[in-house]
Design a protein around this motif. Structure first.
Motif, PDB file in Angstrom:
ATOM      1  N   MET A  62      -0.339   0.570 -10.454  1.00  0.00           N
ATOM      2  CA  MET A  62      -1.606   1.300 -10.554  1.00  0.00           C
ATOM      3  C   MET A  62      -1.696   2.057 -11.878  1.00  0.00           C
ATOM      4  SD  MET A  62      -3.080   0.514  -7.823  1.00  0.00           S
ATOM      5  CE  MET A  62      -2.166  -0.981  -7.580  1.00  0.00           C
ATOM      6  N   GLY A  63      -0.653   1.972 -12.687  1.00  0.00           N
ATOM      7  CA  GLY A  63      -0.675   2.665 -13.964  1.00  0.00           C
ATOM      8  C   GLY A  63       0.023   4.020 -13.938  1.00  0.00           C
ATOM      9  N   ARG A  93     -10.367   6.105 -14.450  1.00  0.00           N
ATOM     10  CA  ARG A  93     -10.674   7.397 -13.857  1.00  0.00           C
ATOM     11  C   ARG A  93     -12.063   7.868 -14.272  1.00  0.00           C
ATOM     12  NH1 ARG A  93      -6.437  12.095 -14.679  1.00  0.00           N
ATOM     13  NH2 ARG A  93      -5.072  10.311 -15.082  1.00  0.00           N
ATOM     14  N   GLU A  99      -6.984   8.122  -0.609  1.00  0.00           N
ATOM     15  CA  GLU A  99      -5.966   8.413  -1.630  1.00  0.00           C
ATOM     16  C   GLU A  99      -5.434   7.137  -2.275  1.00  0.00           C
ATOM     17  OE1 GLU A  99      -3.876  12.583  -0.206  1.00  0.00           O
ATOM     18  OE2 GLU A  99      -3.342  10.747   0.831  1.00  0.00           O
ATOM     19  N   ARG A 149       3.745  11.569  -4.458  1.00  0.00           N
ATOM     20  CA  ARG A 149       3.753  10.954  -3.119  1.00  0.00           C
ATOM     21  C   ARG A 149       3.662   9.440  -3.225  1.00  0.00           C
ATOM     22  NH1 ARG A 149      -1.076  13.222  -0.958  1.00  0.00           N
ATOM     23  NH2 ARG A 149      -0.710  11.979   0.903  1.00  0.00           N
ATOM     24  N   ALA A 203       4.535  -0.256  -6.585  1.00  0.00           N
ATOM     25  CA  ALA A 203       3.081  -0.258  -6.449  1.00  0.00           C
ATOM     26  C   ALA A 203       2.458   0.830  -7.318  1.00  0.00           C
ATOM     27  CB  ALA A 203       2.678  -0.064  -4.985  1.00  0.00           C
ATOM     28  N   ASN A 221       6.416   6.771  -1.921  1.00  0.00           N
ATOM     29  CA  ASN A 221       6.028   5.761  -0.949  1.00  0.00           C
ATOM     30  C   ASN A 221       6.375   4.354  -1.425  1.00  0.00           C
ATOM     31  OD1 ASN A 221       3.002   5.262   0.953  1.00  0.00           O
ATOM     32  ND2 ASN A 221       5.039   5.788   1.599  1.00  0.00           N
ATOM     33  N   ASN A 222       6.087   4.063  -2.678  1.00  0.00           N
ATOM     34  CA  ASN A 222       6.256   2.701  -3.187  1.00  0.00           C
ATOM     35  C   ASN A 222       6.205   2.734  -4.713  1.00  0.00           C
ATOM     36  OD1 ASN A 222       5.975  -0.016  -3.896  1.00  0.00           O
ATOM     37  ND2 ASN A 222       4.917  -0.481  -1.989  1.00  0.00           N
ATOM     38  N   MET A 257     -14.559   6.509 -11.826  1.00  0.00           N
ATOM     39  CA  MET A 257     -14.087   6.522 -10.451  1.00  0.00           C
ATOM     40  C   MET A 257     -15.228   6.563  -9.430  1.00  0.00           C
ATOM     41  SD  MET A 257     -10.856   8.558  -8.950  1.00  0.00           S
ATOM     42  CE  MET A 257     -11.547  10.048  -8.296  1.00  0.00           C
ATOM     43  N   GLU A 268      -7.895   6.241  -4.739  1.00  0.00           N
ATOM     44  CA  GLU A 268      -7.789   7.189  -5.853  1.00  0.00           C
ATOM     45  C   GLU A 268      -6.636   6.807  -6.783  1.00  0.00           C
ATOM     46  OE1 GLU A 268      -7.211  11.001  -4.122  1.00  0.00           O
ATOM     47  OE2 GLU A 268      -8.379  12.021  -5.662  1.00  0.00           O
ATOM     48  N   MET A 269      -5.517   6.400  -6.193  1.00  0.00           N
ATOM     49  CA  MET A 269      -4.364   5.982  -6.995  1.00  0.00           C
ATOM     50  C   MET A 269      -4.698   4.728  -7.803  1.00  0.00           C
ATOM     51  SD  MET A 269      -1.919   8.168  -6.538  1.00  0.00           S
ATOM     52  CE  MET A 269      -3.261   9.319  -6.633  1.00  0.00           C
ATOM     53  N   GLY A 270      -5.580   3.900  -7.235  1.00  0.00           N
ATOM     54  CA  GLY A 270      -6.006   2.726  -7.985  1.00  0.00           C
ATOM     55  C   GLY A 270      -6.624   3.120  -9.318  1.00  0.00           C
ATOM     56  N   ALA A 271      -7.383   4.197  -9.295  1.00  0.00           N
ATOM     57  CA  ALA A 271      -8.041   4.673 -10.512  1.00  0.00           C
ATOM     58  C   ALA A 271      -7.155   5.697 -11.215  1.00  0.00           C
ATOM     59  CB  ALA A 271      -9.399   5.274 -10.177  1.00  0.00           C
ATOM     60  N   THR A 272      -6.021   5.238 -11.713  1.00  0.00           N
ATOM     61  CA  THR A 272      -5.095   6.152 -12.392  1.00  0.00           C
ATOM     62  C   THR A 272      -5.309   6.155 -13.901  1.00  0.00           C
ATOM     63  OG1 THR A 272      -3.383   6.066 -10.702  1.00  0.00           O
ATOM     64  CG2 THR A 272      -2.661   6.522 -12.943  1.00  0.00           C
ATOM     65  N   LYS A 288      -0.144  13.825  -6.121  1.00  0.00           N
ATOM     66  CA  LYS A 288      -0.384  12.566  -5.419  1.00  0.00           C
ATOM     67  C   LYS A 288       0.433  11.436  -6.039  1.00  0.00           C
ATOM     68  CE  LYS A 288      -4.923  13.803  -3.707  1.00  0.00           C
ATOM     69  NZ  LYS A 288      -6.363  13.511  -3.672  1.00  0.00           N
ATOM     70  N   TYR A 289       0.644  11.507  -7.338  1.00  0.00           N
ATOM     71  CA  TYR A 289       1.497  10.493  -7.964  1.00  0.00           C
ATOM     72  C   TYR A 289       2.919  10.601  -7.416  1.00  0.00           C
ATOM     73  CZ  TYR A 289      -2.232   9.791 -11.398  1.00  0.00           C
ATOM     74  OH  TYR A 289      -3.422   9.516 -12.007  1.00  0.00           O
ATOM     75  N   MET A 307      -0.200   7.478   2.686  1.00  0.00           N
ATOM     76  CA  MET A 307      -1.379   8.123   2.113  1.00  0.00           C
ATOM     77  C   MET A 307      -2.640   7.545   2.749  1.00  0.00           C
ATOM     78  SD  MET A 307      -0.016   8.191  -1.829  1.00  0.00           S
ATOM     79  CE  MET A 307      -1.043   9.462  -2.540  1.00  0.00           C
ATOM     80  N   ARG A 347      -8.148  -1.430  -3.918  1.00  0.00           N
ATOM     81  CA  ARG A 347      -7.354  -0.555  -4.787  1.00  0.00           C
ATOM     82  C   ARG A 347      -7.243  -1.162  -6.180  1.00  0.00           C
ATOM     83  NH1 ARG A 347      -1.107   0.636  -3.325  1.00  0.00           N
ATOM     84  NH2 ARG A 347      -1.069  -1.592  -3.787  1.00  0.00           N
ATOM     85  N   LEU A 392       0.841  -1.198   0.000  1.00  0.00           N
ATOM     86  CA  LEU A 392       0.000   0.000   0.000  1.00  0.00           C
ATOM     87  C   LEU A 392       0.880   1.254   0.000  1.00  0.00           C
ATOM     88  CD1 LEU A 392      -2.602  -1.118   2.673  1.00  0.00           C
ATOM     89  CD2 LEU A 392      -2.884  -1.085   0.186  1.00  0.00           C
ATOM     90  N   PHE A 393       0.251   2.380  -0.278  1.00  0.00           N
ATOM     91  CA  PHE A 393       0.933   3.663  -0.093  1.00  0.00           C
ATOM     92  C   PHE A 393       0.696   4.046   1.358  1.00  0.00           C
ATOM     93  CE2 PHE A 393      -0.537   3.673  -4.580  1.00  0.00           C
ATOM     94  CZ  PHE A 393       0.705   3.435  -5.139  1.00  0.00           C
ATOM     95  N   THR A 394       1.628   3.606   2.215  1.00  0.00           N
ATOM     96  CA  THR A 394       1.358   3.658   3.656  1.00  0.00           C
ATOM     97  C   THR A 394       1.241   5.080   4.208  1.00  0.00           C
ATOM     98  OG1 THR A 394       3.728   3.362   3.892  1.00  0.00           O
ATOM     99  CG2 THR A 394       2.352   1.430   4.265  1.00  0.00           C
ATOM    100  N   ARG A 421      -3.630  15.531  -8.797  1.00  0.00           N
ATOM    101  CA  ARG A 421      -3.268  14.170  -9.216  1.00  0.00           C
ATOM    102  C   ARG A 421      -1.770  13.988  -9.403  1.00  0.00           C
ATOM    103  NH1 ARG A 421      -5.665   9.223 -10.326  1.00  0.00           N
ATOM    104  NH2 ARG A 421      -7.809   9.453  -9.626  1.00  0.00           N
TER     105      ARG A 421
END
Ligand code: ATP
Ligand code: MG
Lengths: 236, 288
Positions: free
Chosen positions: B182-183, A109, A97, B170, B178, B174-175, A112, A100-104, B167-168, A93, A149, A89-91, B164
């Motif tokens: 997520m694309g 999107r 969020e 960040r 991962a 972070n990872n 979403m 939200e990152m899942g729906a990139t 956040k990308y 975040m 996610r 995970l994005f620990t 967006r």
């Protein structure tokens, strides 16, 4: 027709070869399991399929297209999505969020809002905790989030590496239930699972991997009744 | 008593300067946080920002604050270029490789700029008046620089937490794997982050040039301060950098009231070592 096909994949880390011509093929809309003892290369195969590792030999086909050389993000954008082992995970975040990152990808999107509703219905717990940093969630909640996610990506093929590791039995049942729902929606699923019995029980088809090669494959119902499998993986 | 009045005289200046240091450090710390690269070309990019103000104001007659916009854009583009030319190939290599790569960029920029601009000091004669507070006067340029530094921090915070692409950044911090899954095109995000880091360096340089003389070598000192601030605020924590900058500014304002100014770097770097020893994640936490 197979929506995803991995043909004779060889791959590994550095000099060490792990996969020696492993193959698998996913039927659209079906749930397929990949089982095998620890360390045989299941995770490596999944990582190679989605593009985190490069195939040394062999090819990967998604919806009839050769995607062997595409990067992981390009494949994810096409709808080939991996829920990785160890959650990843994005620990730092929040739960929201992370989703939200899942729906990139462009395609995910656009849907979403719908996807949020879907995962929050599937995992009401995540809705309650949407403002919480994902690193502070309990193990079970983190697993829910990892799956959610992946669902947010609106996948065509959802690959899950270790669905139930370290989770309480009730939760495992819940997650398998959610998986069935996703399948009913038409998502093709590839599942790697320590709980072989349970995995095969919900699957349509199964592959057994041993030392980086296909050992056996067949309809899940047949595998579950196979003597060798029963003694080697089910301990019966 | 005399010390107190000295303190009152120099402290406000130090504080205002601290915000600008904070912006420089934010650039360094953003790059470190996202890709674990210490950008040793940070200093000369600060200097290039200073020359940006010089050319835009002295040569083109444009207001230096308006000039921040082209400086920021050029800083961003320069960073993206540096990323792809020098950093991308060594991004997964051991730290020494990226240190050497960015150090080479540092030497190249200094070399070219020395040939073109010499190392003798330049000065931007720019005046925004001053404010008399009774116990001290504050230069308008410093006050405006501090305000802009705070706005830039706010803007960076907004970008990282509300947009967006932010956040990308960040997520990749972070990872990275991962994020790819997520694309998120992580290479582009790394390049963008590097560009933002150099953009912040260029902006801080452009602001400093409105009140201090400078040469192509001046950035080095601010780069070192950025290290101290980064460690104070927690490397990889952009917003902590502003507070780290503030602390450094307060020290620089306060120390001269009690001892020779030449003690300032001794104390700053003493602090650097102590914090690295006792709180390696910085005073304000962050990256482990
Ligand atoms: N990053 C890596 N570098 C080197 N070797 C690795 C790496 N990751 C995995 N391996 C090795 O590759 C082999 C296969 O690992 P893999 O994770 O694919 O197994 P697995 O079938 O998923 O096992 P498990 O059921 O325990 O998750 C193991 O021997 C492992 O030690
Ligand atoms: Mg595994």
């Amino acid at each position: 027709m197979a929506i995803l096909e991995a043909k004779d994949i060889s791959s590994g880390y550095g000099e060490v070869q792990i996969l020696w011509g492993a193959s698998l093929s996913l039927e659209e809309g079906k749930l397929t399991s990949l089982v095998g003892a620890n360390g045989v290369g299941k995770t490596t195969l999944l990582r190679t399929i989605v593009g985190l590792n490069k195939p040394w030999e062999g090819s990967i086909w998604f919806e009839g297209e050769d995607v062997s050389k595409l990067s992981a993000h390009a494949k994810a954008s096409m709808g080939l999505v991996l829920v990785p082992e160890g959650r990843q995970l994005f620990t730092d975040m929040t739960v929201y969020e992370n989703l939200e990152m899942g729906a990139t990808a462009q395609r995910s999107r656009a849907r979403m809002a719908e996807s949020f509703e879907k995962v929050f219905t599937m995992f009401p717990r995540l809705k309650e905790r949407r403002g919480q940093k994902s690193g502070t969630l309990s193990g079970g909640e983190q697993q829910m989030l990892a799956v959610a996610r992946g669902v947010m990506a609106d996948p065509k093929v959802l690959i899950i590496d270790e669905l139930s590791l370290g989770l309480a039995p009730v939760l495992v049942l819940d997650l398998f239930g959610s998986l069935k729902k996703l399948k009913d929606e038409g998502i093709t699923i590839l599942l790697v699972e320590q709980n072989v019995q349970m995995a095969l029980a919900v699957s349509d088809y199964g592959y057994v991997l041993a030392e980086g090669r296909n050992e056996m494959q067949g309809p899940a119902k047949e595998l579950i009744n196979n003597k060798e499998i029963r003694s080697a993986y089910l301990g019966i | 008593m005399q010390q107190l009045s000295l303190l009152l005289t120099s402290l406000p200046d130090g504080i205002l300067l601290g915000f600008v240091y904070g912006v420089a450090a934010m650039g360094l710390t953003l790059i470190w946080g996202v890709m674990d690269v210490i950008n040793l070309s940070h200093g000369p990019i600060i200097s290039l920002g200073m020359f940006g103000t010089f050319f835009i104001f002295i040569k083109m007659g444009i207001n230096p604050y308006l000039g921040l916009i082209p400086v920021a854009i050029l800083g961003l583009l320069l960073g993206v270029a540096i990323y792809f030319i020098a950093v991308h190939r060594v991004i997964d290599a051991p730290h020494l490789s990226s240190l050497l790569a960015t150090f080479s960029v540092n030497m190249i920029i200094i070399g070219i700029a020395t040939a073109a601009l010499t190392t003798s000091p330049y000065n931007v004669d720019f005046n925004m008046g001053s404010f008399d507070l009774g116990f001290t006067t504050i230069l308008g340029t410093r006050l405006i620089a501090a305000v802009i530094a705070i706005l830039v921090t706010g803007g960076l915070y907004f970008f990282l937490y509300r947009t967006r692409p932010g956040k990308y950044i960040r997520a990749v911090t972070n990872n990275r794997a991962a994020a790819e899954l997520m694309g998120v095109p992580s290479t582009q995000i790394l390049a963008l982050s590097f560009g933002l880091g150099t953009m912040l360096a260029a902006i801080s340089g452009a602001l400093i040039a409105t009140f201090f003389p400078f040469s192509i070598l001046s950035g080095a000192g601010y780069e070192l301060k950025s290290f101290v601030i980064g460690v104070l605020g927690g490397l990889g924590n952009p917003v902590g950098a502003l507070f780290g900058g503030l602390i450094l500014g307060v020290l620089e304002g306060a120390i001269p009231a009690f001892m020779e100014t030449s003690w300032v770097p001794v104390i700053e770097f003493g602090l650097f070592v102590i914090i690295l020893l006792v709180r390696p994640n910085g005073l304000f936490g962050a990256k482990e």
